[in-house]
Design a protein around this motif. Structure first.
Motif, PDB file in Angstrom:
ATOM      1  N   HIS A 111      14.135  -5.094 -20.001  1.00 23.79           N
ATOM      2  CA  HIS A 111      14.464  -3.960 -20.873  1.00 23.79           C
ATOM      3  C   HIS A 111      14.435  -4.319 -22.353  1.00 23.79           C
ATOM      4  O   HIS A 111      14.284  -3.427 -23.206  1.00 23.79           O
ATOM      5  N   ASP A 112      14.587  -5.606 -22.675  1.00 23.23           N
ATOM      6  CA  ASP A 112      14.542  -6.015 -24.085  1.00 23.23           C
ATOM      7  C   ASP A 112      13.134  -6.395 -24.533  1.00 23.23           C
ATOM      8  O   ASP A 112      12.941  -6.880 -25.646  1.00 23.23           O
ATOM      9  N   SER A 182      18.509 -13.184 -22.096  1.00 19.16           N
ATOM     10  CA  SER A 182      19.573 -12.178 -22.007  1.00 19.16           C
ATOM     11  C   SER A 182      20.646 -12.482 -20.978  1.00 19.16           C
ATOM     12  O   SER A 182      21.697 -11.852 -20.974  1.00 19.16           O
ATOM     13  N   THR A 189      26.462  -6.576 -21.238  1.00 22.08           N
ATOM     14  CA  THR A 189      25.290  -5.792 -21.653  1.00 22.08           C
ATOM     15  C   THR A 189      24.095  -6.225 -20.805  1.00 22.08           C
ATOM     16  O   THR A 189      23.237  -6.979 -21.270  1.00 22.08           O
ATOM     17  N   VAL A 191      20.669  -6.727 -18.886  1.00 21.48           N
ATOM     18  CA  VAL A 191      19.254  -6.484 -19.173  1.00 21.48           C
ATOM     19  C   VAL A 191      18.458  -6.883 -17.943  1.00 21.48           C
ATOM     20  O   VAL A 191      18.443  -8.054 -17.556  1.00 21.48           O
ATOM     21  N   LYS A 197      18.162   1.661 -17.691  1.00 24.29           N
ATOM     22  CA  LYS A 197      18.656   0.712 -18.676  1.00 24.29           C
ATOM     23  C   LYS A 197      20.140   0.961 -18.935  1.00 24.29           C
ATOM     24  O   LYS A 197      20.608   2.094 -18.876  1.00 24.29           O
ATOM     25  N   ASN A 212      14.578   4.240 -17.838  1.00 20.70           N
ATOM     26  CA  ASN A 212      13.689   3.266 -18.471  1.00 20.70           C
ATOM     27  C   ASN A 212      12.286   3.852 -18.507  1.00 20.70           C
ATOM     28  O   ASN A 212      11.560   3.859 -17.508  1.00 20.70           O
TER      29      ASN A 212
END
Length: 509
Positions: A111-112, A182, A189, A191, A197, A212
């Motif tokens: 996701h990052d 991550s 948080t 990821v 997400k 997402n």
């Protein structure tokens, strides 16, 4: 010379404007019916997760929020309990069972924006199996001796010993793929690579996920734009939130006695499915008098399982005689090994040297099924002269400290949620303090056997040993009680693994 005017008259302009406005209005009416399909979901859970990384802590609530939503694995477990490809599109196992070669999906990103490839997969598995790993299922990875990454889309696991359950274990929440950059922050948080997400976490209240839009598997893209997990412990409050419309769904409704209150509801439907939740009263097999098999057998024969189910869970449940559910391969009904028989129970106690019974304490966590079951058992055990004191115990912190860590207890009661976890009786240490070399050998043989039929036969032998030795009092399998909006489609009715898989969930038009 003739002049041609290209500009419409003022009157014509007004007519065109009115016409366009009317057409737009008609189109809007067509596109926004009175009850348009929703793209958001408010889903209730009884227990709030302690964190959001299933690879560093055991509570099932973590996976119920994140597994298959935020995080994915090399493989996944589907609604029928079968293993399916996921981030690994295929795999091969060498004839000796010691080499697993995975071909990975291409063009997958976290996701990052970080790339998922064989190096990332190696990182995730090395983190899970490493010396400093706090993975709750670290044993899953114990046989992995080394990992190779010949190219970005190939992952090779070299094992020290055959492990027949490895592919299945790689589908669990504890085995999801996390990113090298991550992973350290995934507890708060998360990821992952999944169809949703992480958005926000208001502790004590809710966790929000969003769709997402860059999900790698277009065929499996989420149909919902936003999902809100609401944490409501009180059953009455759960029911009220459902009936008022504050919640759209409660996939694991915690009050069986309230299920009938939804009968005839125009908006809501109820579902009764299967789970792996085995309610057992575990005994400290290293502490007197529970170190005597005759005592354990006597206690089992003093318990009428159906009465426990009726009193604890409104008759909704399946009696079991071993640590195994009817959903599992090789299941055998062991409830007849030590059936309810008060007189035989008294005779066994006398034979063991307790003709007048004894007194002990059961540590009961606050989940509804535990104190209810304990109260029914308390009355039954009194009939054979045994006094059971009930000590309410906060879960998970106090219970984990007293039972799992310190093993300072006589008896406890808890629902074991892990699928196919009969091997817990061979783990050392484990809170039962149960030791049986013959049972341990069977657990070892299961992993040495790749043939499903062969494994099922071994599981049958293991069930029989536990049914006769009764290191725990085997009570019942809890059903999956679901309550949700009739227009909501795609929620799992059965639960081969604790989860809320939302990728295929949508609202009916």
């Amino acid at each position: 010379m003739i002049k041609v005017s290209l500009a419409p008259s003022a009157r014509l302009m007004r007519r065109l404007s009115v016409g366009v406005a009317l057409s737009a209005g008609i189109m809007m009416l067509a596109l926004t019916p009175a009850e348009a399909a929703k793209t958001t979901l408010n889903l209730g859970m009884s227990v709030e997760p302690t964190g959001l990384d299933p690879t560093i802590a055991a509570p099932v609530a973590i996976g119920q929020v994140t597994w298959q939503n935020i995080f994915e694995g090399l493989v996944r477990i589907d609604e029928t309990g079968k293993v399916q490809p996921q981030l690994a599109k295929s795999w091969e196992i060498s004839p000796d069972g010691l080499t697993y070669t995975f071909k990975l999906q291409s063009s997958v990103k976290f996701h990052d924006g970080a790339v998922f490839d064989s190096a990332a997969a190696k990182f995730a598995l090395d983190r899970a199996r490493g010396k400093d790993s706090i993975n709750p299922q670290k044993r899953f990875f114990a046989s992995i001796a080394s990992i190779d990454t010949p190219d970005t889309e190939t992952l090779v696991l070299h094992l020290s010993t055959p492990t027949g359950s490895l592919i299945y274990w790689l589908g669990w929440p504890a085995s999801v793929m996390v990113g090298p950059k991550s992973a350290a922050d995934d507890k708060t948080t998360p990821v992952g690579t999944g169809p949703f997400k992480f958005s926000t976490w208001a502790k004590g209240d809710r966790v929000e996920l969003v769709r997402n839009d860059d999900y790698w598997n277009k065929e499996g893209s989420a149909r919902l734009d936003k999902v809100t997990f609401r944490f409501i412990n009180d059953p009455q409050a759960q029911a009220a939130a459902l009936k008022s419309g504050d919640l759209d769904a409660f996939p694991e409704f915690s009050a069986p006695e309230l299920m009938s209150s939804f009968d005839g509801d125009a908006r809501l439907t109820t579902k009764v499915g299967n789970t792996e939740l085995k309610v057992v009263a575990g005994m400290n097999n290293a502490r007197k008098p529970f170190d005597d098999k005759r005592v354990r057998q006597a206690l089992m024969m003093a318990i009428d399982r159906q009465t426990v189910i009726d009193g604890a869970w409104s008759g909704l449940g399946t009696a079991i005689g071993s640590h195994y559910t009817p959903n599992d391969p090789g299941y055998q009904d062991m409830t007849g090994v030590l059936p309810y028989n008060v007189e035989k129970a008294k005779a066994l106690l006398t034979e063991a040297g307790y003709p007048n019974g004894f007194t002990f304490t059961i540590k009961s966590p606050q989940m509804a099924y535990a104190p209810r079951s304990a109260q029914v058992m308390q009355a039954m055990l009194a009939e054979i002269g045994v006094t059971m004191n009930i000590e309410p115990t906060e879960f998970p912190a106090k219970w984990v400290k007293d039972v799992m860590t310190s093993r300072d207890y006589d008896m406890t009661i808890v629902a074991h949620a892990e699928p196919m976890d009969i091997d817990i009786y061979s783990r050392d240490p484990y809170y039962f303090n149960y030791k049986n070399p013959a049972f341990n050998d069977l657990v070892k043989k299961v992993q040495e056997t790749a043939d499903p039929a062969g494994q099922a036969k071994i599981y049958g032998e293991a069930q029989k040993i536990l049914a006769e030795d009764v290191p725990a009092l085997y009570l019942f399998v809890m059903p999956k009680l679901g309550v949700w909006d009739k227009k909501l489609k795609g929620l799992w009715e059965n639960e081969p693994i604790p989860s809320n898989v939302l990728s295929n969930v949508s609202w009916e038009d």
